[in-house]
Design an enzyme around this catalytic site. Sequence first.
Site, short mmCIF file in Angstrom:
data_model
loop_
_atom_site.label_atom_id
_atom_site.label_comp_id
_atom_site.label_asym_id
_atom_site.label_seq_id
_atom_site.Cartn_x
_atom_site.Cartn_y
_atom_site.Cartn_z
CB SER A 146 -0.86 -0.03 1.26
OG SER A 146 -1.43 1.23 1.49
CE1 TYR A 172 -3.89 -2.72 5.41
CE2 TYR A 172 -3.45 -0.38 5.12
CZ TYR A 172 -3.66 -1.63 4.58
OH TYR A 172 -3.62 -1.80 3.22
CE LYS A 176 -1.22 -4.82 3.59
NZ LYS A 176 -1.38 -5.99 2.75
#
Length: 364
Positions: A146, A172, A176
């Site tokens: 992302s 989150y 990543k």
Amino acid sequence: MKPTENGITMTPAILVTGGAGYVGSHTVTTLLERQSGQEFEIVVVDNLSNAYRSEGQKKPESLRIIEEITNKTIHFYELDIRDADALSKVFETHNVECVIHFAALKAVGESVEKPLEYYQANIGGTCTLMETMRKYGVFKLIYSSSCTVYGEPERLPLDEGHPTGRGLTSPYGKSKYFCEEIMKDLSISDKKWKIISLRYFNPVGAHRSGRIGEDPAGIPNNLMPFIAQVAVGRLSELKVFGNDYPTPDGTGVRDYIHVEDLAEGHVKAMKLFQQPGFSGFHAINLGTGTGYSVLEMVAAFKAASGKDIPYRIIGRRAGDIATNYSDVALSHKLLGWRAVKTLEDMCADTWRWQSKNPNGFKTS
Ligand code: UDP
């Protein structure tokens, strides 16, 4: 050992983790649409934590519909990638050639409340997957990353050389980033690894048939599905998170990319594996290079759907940045890929999906 049948190597398989979800299902569709015969099998593993399955069905709705659209079969296993034994069985059953890894938790706000669950699923899951790949001699991996890894942009457009991991606000986003770091270390430790981390900007839209699309559980966190649910009458109004950003109209600007373009980017990335001498870890952006504000998105969706989108400006959402959009030079150079779908396509396809399926897959 790679599985064989009577000493003859079986059809190569692409293993897709999280293939029943939003980006995963569209990528599976594009992979199947791109193959004329039976060059490879598609094997999906998914724990169905964010995918709907109708009563009495073996496969989740998304995969069942893809089989109808493409007239091809998908091999499906309901499992959690942290279950090393279950995952190993898949590698023993299929001749896995490469892995596209989508399986992860992705709600930014929820990750702040449940950091352990997020690190366990996203980092633990990725480590178990890579251990299992290594055990079966599979070293080609495409990772669903992302643009969140860039944090607050120091410069725009965001190129792949921009620092990552700085000032990340959610577990989150950190998960990543950490996974990318682990992949870098792994590819340094063993030159057999070929890892492509695709840093998505903001995936939106749906398959042009309107038969599969984004089906978030509960109230959507992301802008596009929220707008779509307002348009279809499931939600009464959009709350715009702040209009005091240093952007032309004060609302946040993002690089929205059609999920079918994104899916095509994965197909192109797989071709890199065939290039002689290709190895190591490579991060590549998948974006359009153009940013649109929240209010521009509202206007475009209104035009595409013919529906009014009532909205109200409220305060900023914690952790949000003003603007981001992608530098697209590297994806063009390495993949020969560019996003081709317009903002109108993104809105029209989202609306086709949402209006045909007001309650998502549950009504399909
Ligand atoms: N946004 C908004 N209302 C919503 C959801 C999002 O105003 O209900 C804004 C958000 O502040 C950001 C943009 O829309 O400027 C995109 O947000 P999204 O959550 O879709 O993606 P991300 O924050 O990950 O870029």
